[in-house]
Design a protein around this motif. Structure first.
Motif, mmCIF file in Angstrom:
data_model
loop_
_atom_site.group_PDB
_atom_site.id
_atom_site.type_symbol
_atom_site.label_atom_id
_atom_site.label_comp_id
_atom_site.label_asym_id
_atom_site.label_seq_id
_atom_site.Cartn_x
_atom_site.Cartn_y
_atom_site.Cartn_z
ATOM 1 N N LEU A 200 6.965 6.763 5.222
ATOM 2 C CA LEU A 200 6.326 5.847 4.089
ATOM 3 C C LEU A 200 5.480 6.550 3.418
ATOM 4 C CD1 LEU A 200 5.308 4.671 7.089
ATOM 5 C CD2 LEU A 200 4.418 2.674 5.974
ATOM 6 N N VAL A 201 5.439 6.613 1.478
ATOM 7 C CA VAL A 201 4.083 7.011 0.975
ATOM 8 C C VAL A 201 3.542 6.351 0.086
ATOM 9 C CG1 VAL A 201 6.525 6.946 -0.372
ATOM 10 C CG2 VAL A 201 4.678 8.501 -0.951
ATOM 11 N N SER A 202 2.507 6.872 -0.439
ATOM 12 C CA SER A 202 1.896 6.479 -1.175
ATOM 13 C C SER A 202 0.931 7.946 -2.052
ATOM 14 C CB SER A 202 0.639 5.676 -0.806
ATOM 15 O OG SER A 202 -0.528 4.993 -1.772
ATOM 16 N N ALA B 103 -3.754 0.957 5.756
ATOM 17 C CA ALA B 103 -2.908 -0.223 5.628
ATOM 18 C C ALA B 103 -1.930 -0.550 6.148
ATOM 19 C CB ALA B 103 -3.454 -0.391 3.993
ATOM 20 N N CYS B 104 -0.382 0.629 6.248
ATOM 21 C CA CYS B 104 0.149 0.684 6.309
ATOM 22 C C CYS B 104 0.255 0.450 7.912
ATOM 23 C CB CYS B 104 1.044 1.020 5.994
ATOM 24 S SG CYS B 104 1.195 0.619 4.388
ATOM 25 N N ASP C 45 0.739 -1.163 -0.092
ATOM 26 C CA ASP C 45 -0.122 -0.205 0.308
ATOM 27 C C ASP C 45 1.129 1.775 -0.031
ATOM 28 O OD1 ASP C 45 -1.733 -1.816 1.701
ATOM 29 O OD2 ASP C 45 -2.905 -0.433 0.339
ATOM 30 N N CYS C 46 1.977 1.693 0.598
ATOM 31 C CA CYS C 46 2.806 2.436 0.638
ATOM 32 C C CYS C 46 4.572 1.752 0.573
ATOM 33 C CB CYS C 46 3.271 2.850 2.331
ATOM 34 S SG CYS C 46 1.359 3.769 2.388
ATOM 35 N N ALA C 47 5.258 2.506 0.027
ATOM 36 C CA ALA C 47 6.800 2.309 -0.024
ATOM 37 C C ALA C 47 7.191 2.469 1.348
ATOM 38 C CB ALA C 47 7.307 3.404 -0.727
ATOM 39 N N VAL C 48 7.966 1.636 1.694
ATOM 40 C CA VAL C 48 8.652 2.229 2.981
ATOM 41 C C VAL C 48 10.534 2.858 3.132
ATOM 42 C CG1 VAL C 48 9.047 1.649 5.354
ATOM 43 C CG2 VAL C 48 6.973 0.322 4.235
ATOM 44 N N PHE D 159 2.609 11.077 2.962
ATOM 45 C CA PHE D 159 3.617 10.996 3.602
ATOM 46 C C PHE D 159 3.148 10.760 5.075
ATOM 47 C CE2 PHE D 159 4.186 14.090 0.280
ATOM 48 C CZ PHE D 159 5.183 13.756 -0.647
ATOM 49 N N ASP E 249 -4.925 4.610 2.374
ATOM 50 C CA ASP E 249 -3.073 3.466 1.978
ATOM 51 C C ASP E 249 -2.275 4.161 3.199
ATOM 52 O OD1 ASP E 249 -3.354 2.488 -0.956
ATOM 53 O OD2 ASP E 249 -3.137 4.542 -1.373
ATOM 54 N N LEU E 250 -2.191 4.879 3.895
ATOM 55 C CA LEU E 250 -1.119 4.856 5.330
ATOM 56 C C LEU E 250 -1.517 4.650 6.201
ATOM 57 C CD1 LEU E 250 -0.366 8.681 5.374
ATOM 58 C CD2 LEU E 250 0.840 6.641 4.780
#
Lengths: 324, 324
Positions: free
Chosen positions: B42-44, B77-78, A29-32, B134, B74-75
């Motif tokens: 974290l980024v989406s 979800a992480c 869902d996100c890049a980390v 972010f 999305d954030l």
């Protein structure tokens, strides 16, 4: 052919090679990722629309390059070290041949700067490219628009105006021999973000911006944020051999308010002249001194002997009339 | 009226209030902020296109809300704590009344989560909204799709399916009384990202994803990344009182492959049941246990007594035919 969203991402944008510095990349869902201790995070986002930021005639490789280049240029203007980017893409149709070429251009530039694509989105829709880039800089060392001080020199990197010259040829406002057209067209379609120069100028430049909307307009942002004025020596603007033989009105239009240059415009104290030269050499990027920051608000254009150049923003409109 | 890009940003998107945790916000080449030590970033990024992610009939406030909500989801979800977002906006025209309402909806949700708009881009073009968010999470604690283990319970937050029900009404495939339509329409147009629940589940859930493309499809991503299978109890899927009186084929379509739910689908070990309940209470968000992760690959749908439900993805297409 028809490609679903997930197929498309997997096939063209998810790469097997390891992503340096990224803990989780495409596919969640996100890049980390883990920020470097002691560094600030920098982010910029640019959206490109057909007909406004690029022409339908552009080669897909060049579009892939340019979409990332204009974003890297924002990181360069802040002196940041790029860390990664996301890509959101609206496509009228999933055209494998087009996507392959687009991705090739995109990743060639990404690899040149060693930054991974860490996430994004794809959807059907009118062609639209939105890239968000992330970078880092040591705390307090990001170059900002707000740091110019009276007495500072004003510099610009590379050459300005060729991208606009190409646009005017596309518009039919003037014509160039084929090889010259290809050269200025490359300036428009394959701009080189000044990432190395931006980083080299950390701790040296007092302010910086990249030229995306035209030198005068972007210089205006620096003057406004820094609450200063400027005298700009119009004849000192670095230009290509193709540009320098154009009519003066054309030269002024293209170099002063051309846009799409993606060169760095920056200021530095007079005491830093040697340091600026060293930074330019280290980054293998030419820079030219083109003016002086002053306390008095406003922008004053002068020629090589200091005589006022009567050009105003409006005067450039003459260019658009056949009898200018 | 005509608004330039800079006027537009200043008037509708640049806010006087301080931006918590942001060192440089809108108005420079990049936004700059200082990551919290010991946390990962974290980024989406999500792009919304008219006709695909929203209908032309949507109120601008709701569109502003939804554009940010799907990204915050999305954030969530992480399990990330939101820090800020950028907005890139292509607009067919600069319509002040529309922008004012769009910004109101956008900032209402941003303020509810205490996150600043830190940068972005505006351009002319076919309507397109691209937001990049972010967030931060303690190192190693981000919830990923890859952590589900055989034996884990499967949960979903809130209720699923109402957004798809609204879409089917818009498409003319079924009709609802006015007040019921307004309720399911709100589910579609004003989704509530489960940000608090996501954070509360850090250290408890073994995997998580948000439901944007339909429960079965998104569960499939978890199963694939975790290399496990699942038995899902179809009757246990939480649904609204409006949904629960629809034909069973409609209920299956909407709850299993509806999309646009923006609920959290997550897994947790059986030993964490009390902890999941506590997290749900702390986040004031209902959660329901809907299945079990298994070693055997694939997804098996069963009813309340464990009998196989013969629904397949293809079977949902029946819904689209008048004689289903």
């Amino acid at each position: 052919m028809s490609l679903g969203e997930f197929d498309l991402i997997k096939r063209f944008f998810q790469r097997a090679r390891p992503q340096p510095g990224i803990d989780v990349g495409i596919g969640d869902d996100c890049a980390v990722w883990t920020p470097t201790p002691g560094r600030q995070m920098l982010v910029s986002s640019d959206m490109l629309v057909e007909g406004r930021h690029f022409l339908a005639t552009v080669a897909p490789e060049r579009l892939g390059h340019k979409a990332l280049a204009v974003n890297l240029s924002d990181l360069a203007a802040c002196g940041a070290t790029p860390r990664g980017f996301t890509l959101a893409l609206a496509l009228p149709r999933a055209d494998a041949a087009w996507l392959e070429r687009f991705a090739a251009g995109l990743f060639a530039l990404a690899d040149a700067h060693d930054i991974p694509l860490i996430g994004g989105d794809t959807t059907a829709g009118p062609l639209n490219l939105c890239i968000t880039v992330f970078g880092e800089a040591p705390r307090g060392q990001a170059l900002l628009r707000s740091g110019a001080t009276a007495g500072d020199d004003v510099y610009v990197s590379g050459q300005v105006g060729d991208a606009r010259l190409a646009l005017e040829v596309f518009r039919g406002a003037l014509s160039l021999p084929g090889d010259e057209f290809e050269r200025v067209r490359s300036a428009m379609e394959v701009p080189q973000p000044r990432v190395a120069l931006g980083q080299a100028l950390r701790g040296i430049a007092s302010s910086a911006i990249d030229i995306s909307d035209g030198l005068i307009g972007d210089l205006g942002h620096v003057l406004a944020r820094s609450e200063v004025g400027c005298t700009l020596e119009v004849d000192a603007l670095p230009r290509s051999s193709i540009m320098s033989v154009q009519r003066l009105a054309v030269q002024h239009l293209c170099t002063l308010s051309g846009g799409d240059d993606y060169e760095l415009l920056f200021t530095a104290p007079v005491s830093a002249r040697a340091a600026v030269e060293s930074a330019a050499r280290a980054a293998d990027t030419p820079v030219a001194r083109i003016g002086r920051i002053e306390e008095r608000a406003g922008l004053r254009l002068v020629d090589a002997v200091g005589k006022a150049v009567p050009a105003t923003f409006d005067s450039f409109d003459h260019f658009k009339t056949p009898h200018a």
